[in-house]
Scaffold this active site. Structure first.
Site, PDB file in Angstrom:
ATOM      1  N   GLU A  78     -18.833  -6.206  10.933  1.00  0.00           N
ATOM      2  CA  GLU A  78     -19.716  -5.465  11.830  1.00  0.00           C
ATOM      3  C   GLU A  78     -20.723  -6.373  12.534  1.00  0.00           C
ATOM      4  O   GLU A  78     -21.046  -6.160  13.706  1.00  0.00           O
ATOM      5  CB  GLU A  78     -20.461  -4.378  11.042  1.00  0.00           C
ATOM      6  CG  GLU A  78     -19.588  -3.241  10.550  1.00  0.00           C
ATOM      7  CD  GLU A  78     -18.916  -3.536   9.205  1.00  0.00           C
ATOM      8  OE1 GLU A  78     -18.190  -2.675   8.700  1.00  0.00           O
ATOM      9  OE2 GLU A  78     -19.144  -4.647   8.668  1.00  0.00           O
ATOM     10  N   LYS A  98       0.840  -1.189   0.000  1.00  0.00           N
ATOM     11  CA  LYS A  98       0.000   0.000   0.000  1.00  0.00           C
ATOM     12  C   LYS A  98       0.881   1.247   0.000  1.00  0.00           C
ATOM     13  O   LYS A  98       1.842   1.332   0.759  1.00  0.00           O
ATOM     14  CB  LYS A  98      -0.891  -0.027   1.249  1.00  0.00           C
ATOM     15  CG  LYS A  98      -2.052   0.937   1.268  1.00  0.00           C
ATOM     16  CD  LYS A  98      -2.927   0.637   2.476  1.00  0.00           C
ATOM     17  CE  LYS A  98      -4.133   1.531   2.530  1.00  0.00           C
ATOM     18  NZ  LYS A  98      -5.001   1.198   3.689  1.00  0.00           N
ATOM     19  N   ARG A 118     -25.100  -2.513   8.277  1.00  0.00           N
ATOM     20  CA  ARG A 118     -24.754  -3.890   7.950  1.00  0.00           C
ATOM     21  C   ARG A 118     -25.041  -4.842   9.110  1.00  0.00           C
ATOM     22  O   ARG A 118     -25.039  -6.052   8.924  1.00  0.00           O
ATOM     23  CB  ARG A 118     -23.273  -3.973   7.576  1.00  0.00           C
ATOM     24  CG  ARG A 118     -22.831  -2.906   6.600  1.00  0.00           C
ATOM     25  CD  ARG A 118     -21.416  -3.102   6.142  1.00  0.00           C
ATOM     26  NE  ARG A 118     -21.357  -4.116   5.111  1.00  0.00           N
ATOM     27  CZ  ARG A 118     -20.223  -4.561   4.577  1.00  0.00           C
ATOM     28  NH1 ARG A 118     -19.070  -4.101   5.014  1.00  0.00           N
ATOM     29  NH2 ARG A 118     -20.238  -5.467   3.638  1.00  0.00           N
TER      30      ARG A 118
END
Length: 641
Positions: free
Chosen positions: A368, A282, A396
């Protein structure tokens, strides 16, 4: 002329040499840094997928072959290669490019994917459809290792493994991070694949030795490449995927275009589901991103493209800062308080609590649903969990809030950052549904504090609630200056009052919620200028609706509610329902976000477009008040004769 200037479609890539591909990769990184530094956006993830994206578009025939990005914030390079290079000056700006895939922008964007862990389900469904219709088309799902921590991804993998005929390639873009370092057993497993030096050294010896052999070097290497599977079985624990019955290729260097291409071609030709595991970094190519330990420039505002420093200094504290500070204080006082988040330790401010109380902090990855039910379990066993996520992501886990927390009457506190209009990330990231969703959860308490002192009070009240879920929501905006009450009455704060001359009745009651309390006060000032009696209150707790607020509404000519949530099922709707139950006929005007998906733009532009401004609201209220006054005058006019 830069090589990038000649790339207008994926087809333009296929005749380039390896040297040209390396040059192009460098130009793309320069392009990304130059443009994203001016608009803000997801810089780090896209710097990490340059070679991977180039290889994808050289091997697969987009848009005939479908490429699905999970999540879509890593699709900038894809956009550059599919004819949108010249539009990057308007990235995430009103009327400009979306920060995620957009079907309105290009036929190359199949799925507008901006919440994690969904790509494999999309891809499986598309591959099933192509297969059933006899179409010879491939589907590629590019999924980050962070997204693989989501349960939905594993539900999809379970079904994909049961269909060996599907032309589906799963590219795992493994950089060891979601927002921040990926956590959990999956992360440990992939880390073992990434870091086993014996594995890499053994492959290197084979590759260098065999390829150097005269005449038969390259063909022999291709044949013997199968030895790689055996080496992995001995030196790296990659059985997790193969045990599912899925073909696995990797791990490979995701920054080597040729190696990625070779793997993708083999995967495509296999004719069934194949996982291609690519190791990437990244922020690659921009040292400031690579060295940024917190999130490697996952998402940035406007920055200096040379130094990487923000161009606008943050001198005012945010709601997130206020929450972070108070959580540390609460942690010192209450040993039963624990913190949970779903791959958002730094974005939600819980990193400070984690530093002080590491054993009481749980980052569960992009999961979640698990976070909420785990919190219910902790509450059952005597702790008070505080679950901090962005407001849009609590959507969610609604079922878990409803049936695991509320049904079981567990004291769990949910702290929702980025509530309301967030703007530039577009439709999926506006936190505009949480009040509506939480409003149908029996027994739930919800607060929308107007400033830091009220945030502190709400949070401390919430952690004292032991028999029901509690929610504290706040904006991504800077903290406003404290707004002191004229007085506290029966559970709500009176903030402004201008009685009508010659009478005791205050004609218009304005109820402001959270970040919009300041907007409510601005509206009241305009009503006062028109000679209208007006009162402004902050309910402090939106849910359950305070009976005293209902009574106050019944003593007003007109009630106005202003909230940073959709109007359908929102705070105003909840108050109106409570008034109906008391058979009150006072008219109510509820101002909030329209029940529609909002295009990306700045927060102020979105509010302007939806009429949520002092001018827009006050004009509508003044017109309604005038009609009511006319109706009253007609109703009470003495009859002739």
């Amino acid at each position: 002329m830069a090589l990038l200037d000649s790339i207008d479609s994926p087809a333009d890539l296929r005749g380039l040499s390896r040297a040209q591909m390396e040059t192009l990769a460098g130009e793309i990184r320069q392009f990304l840094v130059h443009n994203v530094s001016r608009t803000g956006g997801h810089l780090g993830p896209n710097l990490g997928v340059v070679e991977l994206t180039l290889a994808l578009h050289r091997v697969f025939d987009s848009p005939r072959d479908a490429i699905v990005w999970d999540t879509g914030h890593q699709s900038y390079v894809h956009k550059i290669l599919t004819g949108r290079r010249d539009q990057f000056g308007g990235l995430r700006q009103k009327g400009g490019l979306s920060g995620y895939p957009s079907r309105a922008e290009s036929e190359h964007d199949w799925v507008e994917n901006s919440h994690a862990s969904t790509s494999l389900s999309w891809a499986e469904g598309m591959a099933q459809a192509f297969h059933l219709q006899g179409q010879d088309r491939s589907v590629v799902a590019v999924v980050g290792d962070g997204a693989l921590t989501g349960g939905m991804a594993w539900e999809a993998l379970n079904n994909i493994a049961d269909h060996p005929e599907l032309p589906l390639v799963i590219v795992v873009n493994d950089n060891g991070r979601s927002y921040t370092p990926t956590v959990g057993g999956l992360a440990n497993h992939l880390s073992a694949l990434r870091t086993n030096r014996r594995y890499e050294q053994a492959l290197g010896v084979i590759k260098r030795g065999v390829i150097k052999a005269p005449i038969v070097g390259r063909p022999t290497y291709d044949v013997l490449h199968g030895v790689k599977t055996g080496i992995k079985d001995v030196l790296a624990p990659q059985g997790m995927f193969s045990d599912l019955g899925l073909k696995y290729v990797g791990p490979i260097d995701g920054h080597d275009v040729e190696e990625v291409e070779t793997a993708l071609r083999r995967a495509r030709e296999f004719g069934g589901p194949v996982i291609v595991h690519c190791i990437t970094r990244k922020g690659k190519g921009f040292s400031h991103a690579e060295e940024h330990e917190e999130d490697q420039f996952h998402a940035v505002g406007k920055i200096d493209e040379v130094t990487g420093q923000p161009l606008v200094d943050s001198v005012q504290a945010t709601w997130t800062d206020a929450f972070a500070e108070e959580m540390v204080r609460i942690g010192a006082e209450r040993s039963d308080v624990v913190a949970l988040t779903a791959a958002m330790l730094h974005p939600t401010g819980l990193a400070r609590f984690a530093a002080a109380y590491p054993d009481r902090t749980f980052d569960v990855g992009i999961a979640e649903q698990h976070a909420v039910t785990s919190a219910a379990g902790m509450a059952t066993a005597g702790l008070h969990p505080v679950v901090a996520v962005y407001a849009t992501f609590l959507n969610r886990a609604f079922d878990q809030v409803l049936l695991d927390v509320a049904l079981h009457k567990q004291g769990v506190t949910f702290v929702l950052d980025r509530a309301g209009v967030t703007g530039t990330d577009g439709a999926s990231h506006n936190g505009m549904w949480d009040i509506s969703l939480m409003g149908i959860v029996p027994g739930l308490h919800l607060a929308a504090p107007r400033d830091q002192p009220r945030l502190v009070e709400a949070l401390r009240t919430a952690i004292d609630i032991t028999d029901a879920p509690s929610v504290v929501r706040y904006s991504k905006e800077k903290l406003p200056d404290p707004i002191e009450a004229l007085e506290h009455r029966d559970g709500y704060d009176l903030l402004f009052e201008h009685p009508r001359r010659g009478g005791q009745q205050v004609e218009v009651l304005v109820v402001g919620y959270g970040q919009f309390v300041g907007l409510a006060l601005s509206v009241a000032e305009r009503l006062q200028e028109q000679g209208i009696g007006v009162r402004v209150v902050d309910p402090l707790w939106t849910l359950p609706v305070n009976p005293a607020l209902v009574e106050l509404a019944g003593r007003s000519r007109l009630v106005v509610t202003i909230e940073d949530n959709v109007v359908v099922g929102g705070a105003g709707d909840q108050l109106a329902q409570a008034m109906r139950q008391q058979q009150l006929e006072t008219p109510l005007m509820d101002f909030g976000i329209p029940d529609e998906f909002l295009d990306h733009a700045s927060r102020s532009q979105v509010l302007e477009a939806t009429g949520l401004t002092p001018q827009g609201i006050s004009r509508a209220v003044i017109e309604r008040h005038a009609r009511l006054a006319q109706d009253d005058a007609f109703r009470y006019q003495p009859s002739e004769g």
